[in-house]
Scaffold this motif. Sequence first.
Motif: not given
Length: 281
Positions: A17, A14-15, A2, A8
């Motif tokens: 979040e 995640s990006e 990612v 990840l």
Amino acid sequence: MVGRGRVLRRHELSEAEWEFVRPLLPLWLRRRKRLDDRTVLNGIVWKFRTGVAWRDVPERYGPWATLHTRFRRWALDGTFERMLRAARAKADAAGGVDWLVSVDSTAVRAHQHAAGARKGGLRSPALGRSRGGPTSRIHLACDALGRPLAFTVTGGNTDGCTQFTAVMDAIRVPRLGLGRPRIRRGHVLGDKGYSSEAVRAWLGQRGVGHTIPDRTDRIRNRLRRGSRGGRPPAFDKQLCKQRNVVERCFNRLKQWRDIATRHDKTAESYQAAVALASLLM
């Protein structure tokens, strides 16, 4: 893969979040270099999802003492609660909060490591004795989609109805723009544990509709008194079936092993862990 080549891993943010929570973290004003916040937050999430001891968190997240120190700092200054309020405000602005509120409580077994904390000469709050040993209890209200709106943490021997008003008063969803926080509760669903005159009167005074089944002893006493017993409260059996959403909410929360079994000595740390899990839900 990612982002810009970043791997990840499981249980990591995640990006999307990370971009959401990054502006909500406290600023570091000192010039001394330190471990970046994203790595630390990923380590904190990994620890509470897996339920391991702080010392057993993988080295890729940095020294365990750094993770614990920063977690305690963020727990005490309200960082996790601030993140959770921002997530609720964003969901409400998008029309994603369904105000059919379900309320319930669940007991959480406390590990032996959670006992023994002292604060001001007293035992740490949110721990109670029960037949099986020390326990805590999470009192929670969620929307119709099973997302937590408010919660409190007490000792496991605390009855759910005694925390009803505290949980309801804690429902405050901020607005992204100007205006007061939303505190409305369109309709409240509860089980027989919340069937009391005090709870029904509190809801009635605020004009909040509710669907709560009556207890057997209350029904029997009303029939025994005849016409003096008054009318039974309104009850919609089909609507009450939607209350299982709060049970599913607890099931999702307890997928975090450090929430299903409490290891934290202090109530502040355990409440912060519940807030973090609620945020990522």
